[in-house]
Scaffold this motif. Structure first.
Motif, PDB file in Angstrom:
ATOM      1  N   ALA A 409     -48.713 -11.340  25.924  1.00 30.82           N
ATOM      2  CA  ALA A 409     -49.712 -11.585  24.878  1.00 30.82           C
ATOM      3  C   ALA A 409     -50.430 -10.296  24.491  1.00 30.82           C
ATOM      4  O   ALA A 409     -50.651 -10.023  23.304  1.00 30.82           O
ATOM      5  N   LEU A 410     -50.779  -9.462  25.472  1.00 25.70           N
ATOM      6  CA  LEU A 410     -51.463  -8.202  25.195  1.00 25.70           C
ATOM      7  C   LEU A 410     -50.571  -7.252  24.409  1.00 25.70           C
ATOM      8  O   LEU A 410     -51.010  -6.626  23.438  1.00 25.70           O
ATOM      9  N   LYS A 411     -49.312  -7.164  24.806  1.00 22.33           N
ATOM     10  CA  LYS A 411     -48.361  -6.302  24.084  1.00 22.33           C
ATOM     11  C   LYS A 411     -48.174  -6.778  22.650  1.00 22.33           C
ATOM     12  O   LYS A 411     -48.264  -5.989  21.693  1.00 22.33           O
ATOM     13  N   VAL A 418     -51.071  -3.390  14.741  1.00 19.67           N
ATOM     14  CA  VAL A 418     -50.564  -2.191  14.069  1.00 19.67           C
ATOM     15  C   VAL A 418     -49.889  -2.582  12.768  1.00 19.67           C
ATOM     16  O   VAL A 418     -50.108  -1.962  11.715  1.00 19.67           O
ATOM     17  N   ASP A 419     -49.069  -3.640  12.806  1.00 22.52           N
ATOM     18  CA  ASP A 419     -48.396  -4.097  11.584  1.00 22.52           C
ATOM     19  C   ASP A 419     -49.399  -4.525  10.527  1.00 22.52           C
ATOM     20  O   ASP A 419     -49.162  -4.371   9.330  1.00 22.52           O
ATOM     21  N   MET A 420     -50.539  -5.075  10.975  1.00 23.51           N
ATOM     22  CA  MET A 420     -51.581  -5.532  10.044  1.00 23.51           C
ATOM     23  C   MET A 420     -52.519  -4.413   9.637  1.00 23.51           C
ATOM     24  O   MET A 420     -53.469  -4.629   8.885  1.00 23.51           O
ATOM     25  N   ALA A 444     -42.416   1.407  26.509  1.00 20.42           N
ATOM     26  CA  ALA A 444     -41.729   2.089  25.402  1.00 20.42           C
ATOM     27  C   ALA A 444     -42.159   1.504  24.058  1.00 20.42           C
ATOM     28  O   ALA A 444     -42.405   2.233  23.085  1.00 20.42           O
ATOM     29  N   GLU A 445     -42.269   0.177  24.009  1.00 14.25           N
ATOM     30  CA  GLU A 445     -42.692  -0.487  22.767  1.00 14.25           C
ATOM     31  C   GLU A 445     -44.147  -0.143  22.450  1.00 14.25           C
ATOM     32  O   GLU A 445     -44.508   0.036  21.277  1.00 14.25           O
ATOM     33  N   ILE A 446     -44.966  -0.033  23.488  1.00 13.56           N
ATOM     34  CA  ILE A 446     -46.371   0.325  23.291  1.00 13.56           C
ATOM     35  C   ILE A 446     -46.494   1.746  22.749  1.00 13.56           C
ATOM     36  O   ILE A 446     -47.263   2.021  21.813  1.00 13.56           O
ATOM     37  N   GLU A 447     -45.725   2.673  23.321  1.00 18.33           N
ATOM     38  CA  GLU A 447     -45.774   4.068  22.861  1.00 18.33           C
ATOM     39  C   GLU A 447     -45.319   4.170  21.413  1.00 18.33           C
ATOM     40  O   GLU A 447     -45.896   4.931  20.624  1.00 18.33           O
ATOM     41  N   ASN A 448     -44.295   3.426  21.063  1.00 16.12           N
ATOM     42  CA  ASN A 448     -43.814   3.427  19.677  1.00 16.12           C
ATOM     43  C   ASN A 448     -44.904   2.924  18.730  1.00 16.12           C
ATOM     44  O   ASN A 448     -45.117   3.479  17.647  1.00 16.12           O
ATOM     45  N   LEU A 454     -50.752   6.401  14.397  1.00 17.78           N
ATOM     46  CA  LEU A 454     -51.270   7.682  13.927  1.00 17.78           C
ATOM     47  C   LEU A 454     -51.112   7.846  12.422  1.00 17.78           C
ATOM     48  O   LEU A 454     -51.859   8.590  11.791  1.00 17.78           O
ATOM     49  N   PHE A 455     -50.151   7.137  11.840  1.00 17.20           N
ATOM     50  CA  PHE A 455     -49.884   7.296  10.409  1.00 17.20           C
ATOM     51  C   PHE A 455     -50.484   6.171   9.564  1.00 17.20           C
ATOM     52  O   PHE A 455     -50.288   6.132   8.360  1.00 17.20           O
TER      53      PHE A 455
END
Length: 791
Positions: A409-411, A418-420, A444-448, A454-455
């Motif tokens: 759930a946290l991930k 981020v998508d929103m 890995a998904e969190i880092e991505n 950042l953008f």
């Protein structure tokens, strides 16, 4: 003595003050008891009026009490008024009455006496037609307060369900009942089952017999529901059989709906759906408001939904959703409807049902986390991430890393944010995952997601900038970064003209003593004041002026004065008109002098009002486009108040010439007629009253009726113009009148006939007056006159 007692609950004030009314019938006659109480002392007094009538006035501090409306009851009227920081309650009894101060507490005093104090915390007013209001025959005796030195406080032992004392000294059944109840409440169902079974055998005649059987049924249901192993061989048949036995034995027990539910649930588990439906119908008709009726519907609907009876199941779900008073039960129905909608590929419909839960009872989703997680994924797949985010957020904020669903759930929450493009919240949740799961499966998904974040920041996006500043303010508080974020947020709001949003930070800015922030506060308050005065929102304008340091000279002065008057800030209105009475612009000066005359009259400073009105008229006469005539009205009223009748008449003549059909002329003649009448100048009273009535009729206005008609008729009668008085009195009777006004008109017609020595014509009017159900002074006059005619 036959008594019928009914309870009428009147509005309960805020804080501790309360008002209630009890009414009933004693020996065929109604009575009413009004109870007033407060945690603070307040005053209630009895006042004797004319014709041996009473009224009671209670006064207490206005500490933000809510308003109540005037109330008219059969035996009393209650009137309400706020004035000078006080609340006044005026009680007008319509029958004989008494006032009692119940400040004394009977069992806290050895000396018992009647409390006649006007100050106390609790008063009662008793209105009863059986009372002898002014009975002077008092029993002889010594007036002393009896002493109860050895008085014992009342005590009583345990009672059974029939409210009879329990005499059995064996209290073991109580002990086992408490232990059984505690075990059940602590989810120790096997123990509560064992304890209830033992209690049934050992104490078959206990007053807790129904409770022993009920806890056995409850425990069996929980054990079977959780598939717990137990030494005794039980199944749902035991619940259905024992439940029916319980219902036969305890048919009047308040837990009857629950046992019906347990039996119905057992039938469902045994696939006896027709029997379950029969009990569901009983619950729906005889216990429709019970939560157990709704739970039975839901259990039955769940079962038939599995059997493809989806339409019937949905109807039951909807019935529960829109009728259940329990939020959890309604939420369960909404969740079932959402799942049913998803099964039919109607995700938007499912969204509406989930939103009902999220808005009213969001934590209910924690009761079935697996289903909630599945729904969140479904809404993500259906391109409704905002719903999925809310579901994940509920789980994340109410669970911790020990929970099996928490990490996913946290991930998912961080990634969806981020998508929103919800930058600050996304960053917070993604970093939270990194801190709590240093070796997590989804790093890995969190880092991505963090890299994408950042953008995502867009300084041209005002909404994102607001969110960013608010996040920094919350995170850093009142250190340098937090203060900078606060000022940036205020500056951005000022650019967007969101002045109300800026004023929300007033106290915070003052506490931090931020000069730049105070400038924004002042400019925002002024901008809002200018908006308010343009929108004619006087109350908001006054609130701003009284809360902030606003330069009132930057506001339109005439509109500002009007707002002062409309909001009853008369002193400020007077101060403003006095300061502008010497305005350089002569046309404006005339307008300010007109307002000054009105303001002085409002302040009852009639000599000064007269001077200002004369100045306005004199200056206005010299200007070609100025109209000073409104000052004539203030001049007229002030002259009357100063008893300069002749000058007032001349002024009224000028008003007639200058103001034409101005409706205020009717009011002026009405006041002049009343003034003449008060001076016993009945000739002028009839003249001016008649003229006012004629003007009001021509204008199609009836606001001065019937009072002005009564004045004219009475003055004509005083002048012995009996025919005119009679015509007017009869005309009054054709108007729409209140009961008291009706009695007054009937009495007036009768008086005129009596003065004409036509008593036979007066009698029908007096009889009709006496038959009125309304108690008023004119009815009493009619009764007196009728008795005189009957002698």
């Amino acid at each position: 003595m036959n008594k019928i007692l009914s309870l009428i609950l009147l509005p309960i004030f805020a804080f501790a003050f309360s008002l209630s009314v009890n009414s009933g019938v004693d020996a065929g006659k109604s009575y009413t008891i009004l109870n007033l109480s407060d945690e603070n002392d307040f005053e209630c007094v009895e006042q004797l009026l004319a014709y041996n009538t009473k009224r009671y006035v209670c006064m207490l501090d206005d500490d933000g009490l809510v308003n109540i409306n005037d109330i008219d009851l059969t035996l009393m009227d209650i009137r309400y008024k706020k004035q000078d920081g006080k609340i006044f309650l005026v009680i007008l009894p319509k029958a004989n009455s008494r006032l009692y101060n119940f400040e004394n507490k009977l069992y806290e005093n050895k000396e018992i006496f009647k409390n006649e104090a006007r100050i106390g915390k609790k008063f009662s007013i008793y209105v009863d037609q059986n009372l002898k209001e002014f009975d002077t025959n008092v029993e002889n005796g010594v007036n002393f307060a009896p002493l109860f030195d050895e008085m014992l406080l009342p005590t009583i032992g345990a009672l059974d369900f029939s409210k009879a004392p329990i005499e059995n000294t064996d209290s073991n059944d109580i002990d086992i009942y408490i232990a059984m109840k505690r075990s059940y409440e602590n989810a120790m169902y096997q123990r509560s089952f064992s304890e209830s079974s033992q209690a049934i055998q050992r104490y078959p005649n206990s007053i807790f017999a129904s409770e022993f059987l009920l806890y056995r049924l409850r425990s069996m249901n929980k054990i079977l529901e959780k598939n717990e192993k137990i030494d005794e061989d039980i199944d749902y048949t035991n619940i259905s059989e024992e439940g029916k036995q319980w219902m036969r034995k305890f048919s009047a027990d308040e837990n009857f709906p629950e046992v019906l539910y347990l039996v119905a649930n057992s039938y469902i588990k045994l696939s006896l759906l027709s029997d379950a439906k029969y009990i569901m119908d009983i619950l729906s008709t005889e216990h429709s408001r019970s939560n157990f009726a709704h739970l039975t519907m839901l259990d039955y609907a769940d079962e038939i939904y599995k059997n493809s009876k989806t339409t019937e199941a949905r109807k039951l779900y909807e019935n529960v959703l829109y009728s259940a008073g329990d939020l959890d039960i309604a939420s369960r129905a909404a969740l079932s409807l959402a799942s049913a909608s998803i099964d039919k590929n109607k995700a938007k419909e499912a969204k509406d049902y989930i939103l009902k839960i999220l808005n009213a009872n969001a934590k209910y989703l924690l009761n079935n986390e697996e289903k909630s997680m599945s729904l969140a994924q479904t809404f993500t797949d259906e391109k409704m991430p905002e719903i999925a985010i809310k579901i994940y957020e509920i789980i994340v904020e109410n669970r911790n890393s020990k929970n099996e669903n928490y990490e996913v759930a946290l991930k998912n929450l961080g990634v969806l944010l981020v998508d929103m493009k919800d930058v600050d919240k996304a960053y917070a949740y993604l970093k939270r995952y990194e801190e709590e799961y240093r070796y997590g499966d989804y790093l890995a998904e969190i880092e991505n997601a963090l890299d994408r974040l950042l953008f995502e920041r867009d300084d041209e996006n005002a909404t994102a900038m607001h969110d960013h500043y608010l996040f920094l303010m919350k995170k850093y508080g009142h250190n340098d970064i937090g203060i900078k974020a606060l000022l940036s947020e205020i500056e951005l709001n000022f650019k967007e003209k969101k002045y109300d949003a800026i004023l929300q930070y007033t106290n915070e800015i003052k506490d931090l003593n931020l000069t730049k922030g105070m400038e924004y506060i002042g400019d925002s308050a002024l901008a809002l004041a200018q908006q308010s005065i343009r929108a004619n929102d006087c109350q908001k304008l006054i609130n701003l002026l009284e809360a902030y340091d606003i330069n009132s000279l930057e506001l339109p002065q005439f509109k500002l004065h009007s707002c002062y008057v409309r909001t009853a800030r008369y002193e400020k209105a007077l101060s403003l008109s006095r300061s502008r009475a010497k305005d350089e612009n002569p046309e404006d000066r005339v307008e300010w002098l007109i307002k000054l005359a009105s303001d002085f009259r409002q302040a009852k400073r009639y000599e000064e009002s007269l001077t200002a009105a004369n100045d306005a008229l004199a200056l206005g006469a010299e200007l070609p486009y100025s109209d000073p005539s409104p000052a004539l009205f203030d001049r007229f009223y002030s002259l009357l108040k100063l008893d300069r009748f002749t000058d007032a008449i001349r002024t009224l003549q000028a008003i007639d010439e200058l103001r034409g059909q101005d409706f205020k002329r009717v009011e002026a003649y009405d006041i002049l007629a009343s003034y003449s009448f008060s001076k016993n100048d009945f000739a002028n009273a009839t003249i001016y009253a008649k003229k006012a009535l004629s003007m009001a009729t021509a204008a199609g206005a009836d606001i001065f009726s019937p009072d002005l008609n009564f004045l004219y008729a009475t003055a004509a009668m005083k002048m012995e113009n009996l025919d005119d008085a009679l015509d007017e009195a009869r005309y009054i009777l054709s108007l729409k009148l209140k009961p008291a006004e009706q009695c007054r008109a009937l009495n007036l017609v009768a008086d005129i006939y009596i003065m004409q020595s036509r008593s036979d014509l007066a009698k029908p009017y007096l009889e009709k007056c006496v038959k009125s159900s309304d108690q008023n002074e004119y009815k009493s006059l009619c009764e007196a006159s009728l008795k005189m005619l009957q002698k």
